[in-house]
Design a protein around this motif. Structure first.
Motif, PDB file in Angstrom:
ATOM      1  N   PHE A  28     -18.745  -6.171   0.864  1.00  0.00           N
ATOM      2  CA  PHE A  28     -19.570  -7.600   2.033  1.00  0.00           C
ATOM      3  C   PHE A  28     -18.860  -8.506   2.004  1.00  0.00           C
ATOM      4  O   PHE A  28     -19.113  -9.541   2.831  1.00  0.00           O
ATOM      5  CB  PHE A  28     -20.121  -8.045  -0.290  1.00  0.00           C
ATOM      6  CG  PHE A  28     -21.704  -9.569   0.388  1.00  0.00           C
ATOM      7  CD1 PHE A  28     -22.786  -8.650   1.344  1.00  0.00           C
ATOM      8  CD2 PHE A  28     -21.101  -9.947  -0.209  1.00  0.00           C
ATOM      9  CE1 PHE A  28     -23.172 -10.582   1.421  1.00  0.00           C
ATOM     10  CE2 PHE A  28     -21.897 -11.026  -0.174  1.00  0.00           C
ATOM     11  CZ  PHE A  28     -22.718 -11.173   0.304  1.00  0.00           C
ATOM     12  N   SER A  29     -17.342  -8.238   1.580  1.00  0.00           N
ATOM     13  CA  SER A  29     -16.817  -9.778   1.598  1.00  0.00           C
ATOM     14  C   SER A  29     -16.225  -8.690   4.008  1.00  0.00           C
ATOM     15  O   SER A  29     -15.862 -10.047   4.427  1.00  0.00           O
ATOM     16  CB  SER A  29     -15.628  -9.122   1.076  1.00  0.00           C
ATOM     17  OG  SER A  29     -14.310 -10.126   1.920  1.00  0.00           O
ATOM     18  N   ASN A  30     -16.157  -7.648   3.782  1.00  0.00           N
ATOM     19  CA  ASN A  30     -15.992  -7.062   5.169  1.00  0.00           C
ATOM     20  C   ASN A  30     -16.782  -7.759   6.303  1.00  0.00           C
ATOM     21  O   ASN A  30     -16.784  -8.126   6.943  1.00  0.00           O
ATOM     22  CB  ASN A  30     -15.354  -6.165   4.756  1.00  0.00           C
ATOM     23  CG  ASN A  30     -14.836  -5.608   4.423  1.00  0.00           C
ATOM     24  OD1 ASN A  30     -15.135  -3.900   3.855  1.00  0.00           O
ATOM     25  ND2 ASN A  30     -13.150  -6.066   5.073  1.00  0.00           N
ATOM     26  N   VAL A  47     -13.080  -7.452  14.909  1.00  0.00           N
ATOM     27  CA  VAL A  47     -11.905  -5.457  14.642  1.00  0.00           C
ATOM     28  C   VAL A  47     -11.277  -5.656  13.451  1.00  0.00           C
ATOM     29  O   VAL A  47     -10.834  -4.270  12.942  1.00  0.00           O
ATOM     30  CB  VAL A  47     -11.062  -5.695  16.088  1.00  0.00           C
ATOM     31  CG1 VAL A  47     -10.560  -4.257  16.224  1.00  0.00           C
ATOM     32  CG2 VAL A  47     -12.236  -5.962  17.761  1.00  0.00           C
ATOM     33  N   LEU A  48     -10.743  -6.488  12.586  1.00  0.00           N
ATOM     34  CA  LEU A  48      -9.719  -6.434  11.707  1.00  0.00           C
ATOM     35  C   LEU A  48     -10.565  -5.896  10.733  1.00  0.00           C
ATOM     36  O   LEU A  48     -10.056  -4.980  10.129  1.00  0.00           O
ATOM     37  CB  LEU A  48      -9.046  -6.975  10.821  1.00  0.00           C
ATOM     38  CG  LEU A  48      -8.250  -6.959   9.951  1.00  0.00           C
ATOM     39  CD1 LEU A  48      -7.768  -6.339   9.911  1.00  0.00           C
ATOM     40  CD2 LEU A  48      -7.881  -8.372   9.481  1.00  0.00           C
ATOM     41  N   GLN A  49     -11.835  -6.718  10.225  1.00  0.00           N
ATOM     42  CA  GLN A  49     -13.138  -6.396   8.960  1.00  0.00           C
ATOM     43  C   GLN A  49     -13.628  -5.295  10.054  1.00  0.00           C
ATOM     44  O   GLN A  49     -13.660  -4.103   8.434  1.00  0.00           O
ATOM     45  CB  GLN A  49     -14.010  -7.236   9.401  1.00  0.00           C
ATOM     46  CG  GLN A  49     -13.062  -8.595   8.915  1.00  0.00           C
ATOM     47  CD  GLN A  49     -12.367  -8.808   7.778  1.00  0.00           C
ATOM     48  OE1 GLN A  49     -12.343  -8.355   6.334  1.00  0.00           O
ATOM     49  NE2 GLN A  49     -11.435  -9.453   8.009  1.00  0.00           N
ATOM     50  N   ILE A  50     -13.905  -4.993  10.422  1.00  0.00           N
ATOM     51  CA  ILE A  50     -14.630  -3.632  11.172  1.00  0.00           C
ATOM     52  C   ILE A  50     -13.425  -2.109  10.620  1.00  0.00           C
ATOM     53  O   ILE A  50     -13.497  -1.152   9.620  1.00  0.00           O
ATOM     54  CB  ILE A  50     -14.995  -2.838  12.598  1.00  0.00           C
ATOM     55  CG1 ILE A  50     -16.044  -3.538  12.876  1.00  0.00           C
ATOM     56  CG2 ILE A  50     -15.065  -1.541  12.581  1.00  0.00           C
ATOM     57  CD1 ILE A  50     -16.765  -4.130  14.294  1.00  0.00           C
ATOM     58  N   ALA A  51     -12.317  -2.305  10.802  1.00  0.00           N
ATOM     59  CA  ALA A  51     -11.455  -1.249  10.488  1.00  0.00           C
ATOM     60  C   ALA A  51     -11.324  -1.077   9.102  1.00  0.00           C
ATOM     61  O   ALA A  51     -10.657  -0.588   8.433  1.00  0.00           O
ATOM     62  CB  ALA A  51      -9.554  -1.728  11.356  1.00  0.00           C
ATOM     63  N   LEU A  52     -11.250  -2.382   8.435  1.00  0.00           N
ATOM     64  CA  LEU A  52     -11.124  -1.906   6.722  1.00  0.00           C
ATOM     65  C   LEU A  52     -11.777  -2.213   6.411  1.00  0.00           C
ATOM     66  O   LEU A  52     -11.882  -0.831   5.144  1.00  0.00           O
ATOM     67  CB  LEU A  52     -10.599  -4.081   6.228  1.00  0.00           C
ATOM     68  CG  LEU A  52      -9.162  -4.816   6.023  1.00  0.00           C
ATOM     69  CD1 LEU A  52      -9.345  -5.915   6.366  1.00  0.00           C
ATOM     70  CD2 LEU A  52      -8.111  -3.950   6.449  1.00  0.00           C
ATOM     71  N   ALA A  53     -12.756  -2.320   6.297  1.00  0.00           N
ATOM     72  CA  ALA A  53     -14.377  -1.586   5.920  1.00  0.00           C
ATOM     73  C   ALA A  53     -14.627   0.124   6.320  1.00  0.00           C
ATOM     74  O   ALA A  53     -14.614   0.655   5.483  1.00  0.00           O
ATOM     75  CB  ALA A  53     -15.248  -1.570   6.820  1.00  0.00           C
ATOM     76  N   ALA A  54     -14.150   0.558   7.541  1.00  0.00           N
ATOM     77  CA  ALA A  54     -14.000   1.566   8.103  1.00  0.00           C
ATOM     78  C   ALA A  54     -12.456   2.197   6.432  1.00  0.00           C
ATOM     79  O   ALA A  54     -12.923   3.448   6.167  1.00  0.00           O
ATOM     80  CB  ALA A  54     -13.077   2.367   9.245  1.00  0.00           C
TER      81      ALA A  54
END
Length: 73
Positions: A28-30, A47-54
């Protein structure tokens, strides 16, 4: 930012239910950071948040015990 900190606190717990809730808080934070980054035209943040979620999803999947693992005595 508060959701991210709460998620990190919960993920560090030894209780499985808290870790699981922390994982969902982290996702949810992402999402919240992604929305804010999109609004602010901060494409690197998106892009960072997509990568961190993955990576969070990958870590959660690797943390689940495999049901077909045989224990050797």
């Amino acid at each position: 930012m508060i959701v991210t900190i709460i998620a990190a606190w919960l993920i560090a717990s030894q209780d499985k239910r808290r870790r699981k809730f922390g994982f969902w808080c982290s996702l949810f934070s992402n999402f919240l950071w992604l929305v804010w980054g999109w609004h602010a035209h901060a494409h690197a943040l998106v892009v960072l948040q997509i990568a961190l979620a993955a990576l969070n999803i990958r870590g959660a999947n690797k943390n689940e015990p495999e049901s077909n693992v045989k224990l050797e005595a």
